[in-house]
Write a protein that holds these residues in place. Sequence first.
Motif, mmCIF file in Angstrom:
data_model
loop_
_atom_site.group_PDB
_atom_site.id
_atom_site.type_symbol
_atom_site.label_atom_id
_atom_site.label_comp_id
_atom_site.label_asym_id
_atom_site.label_seq_id
_atom_site.Cartn_x
_atom_site.Cartn_y
_atom_site.Cartn_z
ATOM 1 N N ILE A 1 0.841 -1.207 0.000
ATOM 2 C CA ILE A 1 0.000 0.000 0.000
ATOM 3 C C ILE A 1 0.872 1.252 0.000
ATOM 4 O O ILE A 1 0.647 2.197 -0.762
ATOM 5 C CB ILE A 1 -0.945 -0.007 1.217
ATOM 6 C CG1 ILE A 1 -1.952 -1.168 1.109
ATOM 7 C CG2 ILE A 1 -1.693 1.326 1.330
ATOM 8 C CD1 ILE A 1 -2.794 -1.363 2.355
ATOM 9 N N GLY A 2 1.878 1.272 0.863
ATOM 10 C CA GLY A 2 2.774 2.427 0.911
ATOM 11 C C GLY A 2 3.517 2.627 -0.394
ATOM 12 O O GLY A 2 3.650 3.768 -0.883
ATOM 13 N N GLY A 3 4.011 1.539 -0.985
ATOM 14 C CA GLY A 3 4.705 1.650 -2.258
ATOM 15 C C GLY A 3 3.811 2.185 -3.356
ATOM 16 O O GLY A 3 4.250 2.954 -4.223
ATOM 17 N N THR A 4 2.538 1.790 -3.339
ATOM 18 C CA THR A 4 1.598 2.289 -4.344
ATOM 19 C C THR A 4 1.367 3.786 -4.183
ATOM 20 O O THR A 4 1.300 4.526 -5.170
ATOM 21 C CB THR A 4 0.261 1.534 -4.238
ATOM 22 O OG1 THR A 4 0.496 0.125 -4.440
ATOM 23 C CG2 THR A 4 -0.731 2.029 -5.284
ATOM 24 N N LEU A 5 1.246 4.248 -2.947
ATOM 25 C CA LEU A 5 1.074 5.686 -2.719
ATOM 26 C C LEU A 5 2.301 6.467 -3.198
ATOM 27 O O LEU A 5 2.171 7.540 -3.803
ATOM 28 C CB LEU A 5 0.828 5.959 -1.233
ATOM 29 C CG LEU A 5 -0.504 5.457 -0.660
ATOM 30 C CD1 LEU A 5 -0.567 5.734 0.842
ATOM 31 C CD2 LEU A 5 -1.677 6.108 -1.367
ATOM 32 N N MET A 6 3.483 5.936 -2.937
ATOM 33 C CA MET A 6 4.699 6.595 -3.412
ATOM 34 C C MET A 6 4.736 6.622 -4.935
ATOM 35 O O MET A 6 5.136 7.626 -5.545
ATOM 36 C CB MET A 6 5.924 5.879 -2.844
ATOM 37 C CG MET A 6 6.056 6.008 -1.328
ATOM 38 S SD MET A 6 6.948 4.633 -0.550
ATOM 39 C CE MET A 6 8.602 4.898 -1.161
ATOM 40 N N TRP A 7 4.324 5.534 -5.558
ATOM 41 C CA TRP A 7 4.288 5.475 -7.022
ATOM 42 C C TRP A 7 3.298 6.488 -7.585
ATOM 43 O O TRP A 7 3.578 7.164 -8.575
ATOM 44 C CB TRP A 7 3.930 4.062 -7.453
ATOM 45 C CG TRP A 7 3.787 3.868 -8.931
ATOM 46 C CD1 TRP A 7 4.775 3.970 -9.872
ATOM 47 C CD2 TRP A 7 2.587 3.545 -9.635
ATOM 48 N NE1 TRP A 7 4.263 3.726 -11.125
ATOM 49 C CE2 TRP A 7 2.927 3.460 -11.015
ATOM 50 C CE3 TRP A 7 1.283 3.301 -9.246
ATOM 51 C CZ2 TRP A 7 1.984 3.148 -11.990
ATOM 52 C CZ3 TRP A 7 0.339 2.991 -10.223
ATOM 53 C CH2 TRP A 7 0.700 2.923 -11.574
ATOM 54 N N LEU A 8 2.143 6.617 -6.943
ATOM 55 C CA LEU A 8 1.162 7.611 -7.386
ATOM 56 C C LEU A 8 1.718 9.027 -7.246
ATOM 57 O O LEU A 8 1.445 9.897 -8.079
ATOM 58 C CB LEU A 8 -0.133 7.463 -6.577
ATOM 59 C CG LEU A 8 -0.960 6.202 -6.842
ATOM 60 C CD1 LEU A 8 -2.152 6.155 -5.886
ATOM 61 C CD2 LEU A 8 -1.437 6.156 -8.289
ATOM 62 N N SER A 9 2.513 9.268 -6.198
ATOM 63 C CA SER A 9 3.096 10.599 -6.035
ATOM 64 C C SER A 9 4.046 10.919 -7.181
ATOM 65 O O SER A 9 4.193 12.081 -7.575
ATOM 66 C CB SER A 9 3.838 10.688 -4.692
ATOM 67 O OG SER A 9 5.081 10.020 -4.732
ATOM 68 N N HIS A 10 4.686 9.909 -7.740
ATOM 69 C CA HIS A 10 5.590 10.129 -8.857
ATOM 70 C C HIS A 10 4.812 10.490 -10.123
ATOM 71 O O HIS A 10 5.304 11.280 -10.951
ATOM 72 C CB HIS A 10 6.451 8.889 -9.095
ATOM 73 C CG HIS A 10 7.233 8.476 -7.891
ATOM 74 N ND1 HIS A 10 7.737 7.199 -7.697
ATOM 75 C CD2 HIS A 10 7.578 9.180 -6.770
ATOM 76 C CE1 HIS A 10 8.362 7.140 -6.546
ATOM 77 N NE2 HIS A 10 8.278 8.321 -5.956
ATOM 78 N N ILE A 11 3.628 9.925 -10.279
ATOM 79 C CA ILE A 11 2.774 10.316 -11.409
ATOM 80 C C ILE A 11 2.394 11.784 -11.282
ATOM 81 O O ILE A 11 2.398 12.534 -12.265
ATOM 82 C CB ILE A 11 1.523 9.417 -11.469
ATOM 83 C CG1 ILE A 11 1.923 7.958 -11.715
ATOM 84 C CG2 ILE A 11 0.544 9.901 -12.553
ATOM 85 C CD1 ILE A 11 0.764 6.991 -11.723
ATOM 86 N N VAL A 12 2.074 12.192 -10.056
ATOM 87 C CA VAL A 12 1.739 13.604 -9.832
ATOM 88 C C VAL A 12 2.950 14.486 -10.122
ATOM 89 O O VAL A 12 2.828 15.574 -10.693
ATOM 90 C CB VAL A 12 1.240 13.817 -8.384
ATOM 91 C CG1 VAL A 12 0.932 15.292 -8.133
ATOM 92 C CG2 VAL A 12 0.000 12.970 -8.119
ATOM 93 N N LEU A 13 4.149 14.026 -9.739
ATOM 94 C CA LEU A 13 5.365 14.797 -10.017
ATOM 95 C C LEU A 13 5.569 14.977 -11.521
ATOM 96 O O LEU A 13 5.955 16.060 -11.977
ATOM 97 C CB LEU A 13 6.580 14.098 -9.401
ATOM 98 C CG LEU A 13 7.952 14.698 -9.763
ATOM 99 C CD1 LEU A 13 8.079 16.129 -9.261
ATOM 100 C CD2 LEU A 13 9.083 13.831 -9.202
ATOM 101 N N VAL A 14 5.334 13.913 -12.289
ATOM 102 C CA VAL A 14 5.458 14.020 -13.748
ATOM 103 C C VAL A 14 4.512 15.093 -14.282
ATOM 104 O O VAL A 14 4.872 15.915 -15.129
ATOM 105 C CB VAL A 14 5.179 12.660 -14.410
ATOM 106 C CG1 VAL A 14 5.112 12.808 -15.936
ATOM 107 C CG2 VAL A 14 6.260 11.654 -14.038
ATOM 108 N N TYR A 15 3.277 15.106 -13.760
ATOM 109 C CA TYR A 15 2.303 16.117 -14.183
ATOM 110 C C TYR A 15 2.764 17.522 -13.785
ATOM 111 O O TYR A 15 2.693 18.460 -14.586
ATOM 112 C CB TYR A 15 0.941 15.806 -13.559
ATOM 113 C CG TYR A 15 -0.094 16.885 -13.801
ATOM 114 C CD1 TYR A 15 -0.713 17.019 -15.040
ATOM 115 C CD2 TYR A 15 -0.452 17.772 -12.789
ATOM 116 C CE1 TYR A 15 -1.654 18.005 -15.269
ATOM 117 C CE2 TYR A 15 -1.389 18.761 -13.006
ATOM 118 C CZ TYR A 15 -1.997 18.871 -14.243
ATOM 119 O OH TYR A 15 -2.923 19.862 -14.462
#
Length: 718
Positions: A669-683
């Motif tokens: 779960i934590g890794g998924t949240l971190m991965w989602l934050s990287h998508i936001v960073l790309v945006y």
Amino acid sequence: MINLLFKSKLKPFTVTLLLFFQPFFAIAQNDTDISFFPGKSIEFIDVLITVVLITVASIIVLLLTLISNTNKTAKDQLEHQKSKFKEHISNLNANEIDLLKRKRKSDRKGLSLTILGLIYLAPQIIFAQTGPAKREDIFSEPGIVITLVLIFIPLFFALIYLVSKVTTSFRNYNNFQKLKEAEAFAAFISDDQNMPSDTELEEIKQRSAYEVVPNEISAGKVSHDSKGLLKNITSETNYRFFATKRPPIKRPKIDPALTKLVLWFLGSAVVWLFIGSSVGEYVGIKFIVPDADTQSWLSIGRLRAVHTNLVFWAWATIGIMGLGYYIVPMVSNAPLNSIKNGWIALICVNVAMLVGPITIMAGINNGGGEYREIIWPIMAIWAAGLILTLINFIKTIAKRTTTEIYISNWFIVGAYIFILIVAFIGYIPMGQDGIGETIVQGYYMHQAVGMWFMFSMLGVLYYLLPQQLNKPIYSYSLGVLAFWSQILFYTVIGTHHFVFSAIPWWLQTVAIVGSVGMLIPVVAGTTNYLMTMRGSWSKISNSYSLPFFLVGIIYYFTGSFQGTAEAFRSTNLLWHFTDFTVAHSHITMYGIITFLLFGGIYAIVPRLTGKEPPQLGVGAHFWLALIGLQFYTIPLMIGGTLKGLMWAEGAPFIDSVVMMGPYWLWRAIGGTLMWLSHIVLVYNMYKMLQPTVDVDVKEKAFEIINQNLETNLAKPKI
């Protein structure tokens, strides 16, 4: 708060989000409390249908929103055009009034037509349905479930792409309408019947030019705002429940060619972060469901090495290089020695990181140690990029116009020297047989983290933290103490990972003593940073970068102390080989290095482009990354401690594996949240690099009038 969400424009999005997560909440319960997939069927077909329906509903909502906004824009244009025009007239400035006077004196009146094409996106998504499976519980098979999930990942990204394109299309259409309105306003005010008289224009001009005398409203006393309370006055803000961020500092005088180079470094680093963390996300899935696929090149052993090498040598390394190319010339007050060599270095490291993971997945690797799985010919290309950069930086510092070498350049250049030495020792074959290879591995692994990533990012922080706070570093002497003490102690601590091994006992003891000595640079550095921030805590809520810097500083202190605690023989007995070390490595490489890199990107890119990132996007990035890191590390530290205790009590190994199930779930779960934050960073990075421009109707109208006047004056008179 719930009522606010459903009454606002977020209602369609909120409903869609709740519908999307509803089936996952429904299947969250299972009969073992460990596995994601219980023995009974979880009716995945229902989830499948729900996802499809949500996708279709989202598309319909987007199209209806587009149609509604288009109709509203047209209606507003018809009903309120003249009133808007009059409002524009009442807000004319001196330059616009002078332009109108010139227009009144002009005999010729011309019409200007601006023809713009409206980009129209008509996406077509075709869904196909198949008959029900003959096997009643086929969707309970983990391999089938994970395969279907992977199939719908492209659909998820396609939906994101669709949202982006529809939003862009509506923005283009809205700007097109504003351009038409500007043309209509230009024609309206150019008409003698609508143009204010000279007397009215003079009154408007006087009102716009009026200024309050300093003592006019202060009872005869001189008005002086010593605390700056009247700065940044605004009547409205985008998000009233967020602190308004300060705009980026005025762009420094930096060579446009260097600006482009730095942005390419940071942009490619962000791309590698997304790719590397996406690989890590898939490894996390396979960690729970190992039979997700049967391809050898997608095995956990190979993909895990791809993940670590990409986040180490691609994301973090290229990001550090990009920040260095900005900071070294800036603090040296001299131009970069060679822009060309900077581009060559960028190409070298990117090519190496493109080829390296492919060879690892193909089974071609250096199996001798962790973090050095990529074979030496490829890493030699990577090292060539760093050598070119080091030469570039040294020659730039040699041309400095300042007397002293600022502490940032000490750390940055020192980090490049150390990583090249470490890479050479790590890959040279001599002396790497048997126990010698283990000693080299400990040296390579720890020096890469401490003397490259940590050393360089501390140097970056010595520049960016004072810059963002607009105040000098607290103590230059503490920085020098931290520099030399870290070189003294960190270079001998690698073998503390191999306590109770066949390595000589005295070498293990030296590593433990060095680990304790590391408290000196850590305390010195942390004190320096926090004392620099003293008295400026209120600036954190107004900054994009300072929250990331603060988290990095806190983790620098706590994570480093944790590393010292793990070095003792008594704690090694408990934590070594458990998931506790996995949590520690993520605290250091993510909590310290990556958070400092995030802060560096948000500090530098807006200065170079002059465009701020989305405020809501930066907040989402920060909290997803921070909360995700907590969900990832805290359960692993707890579970790792319990695992070590079970081993000490002689419990069967498989019992410790079963016990770790819930903790691994939190890790996922934590890794998924971190991965989602990287998508936001790309945006966010995209928004800073490719900003959208809104049309100002009044300014565009007077630009049209001015163009018409200049055209008329340029025509030969008969």
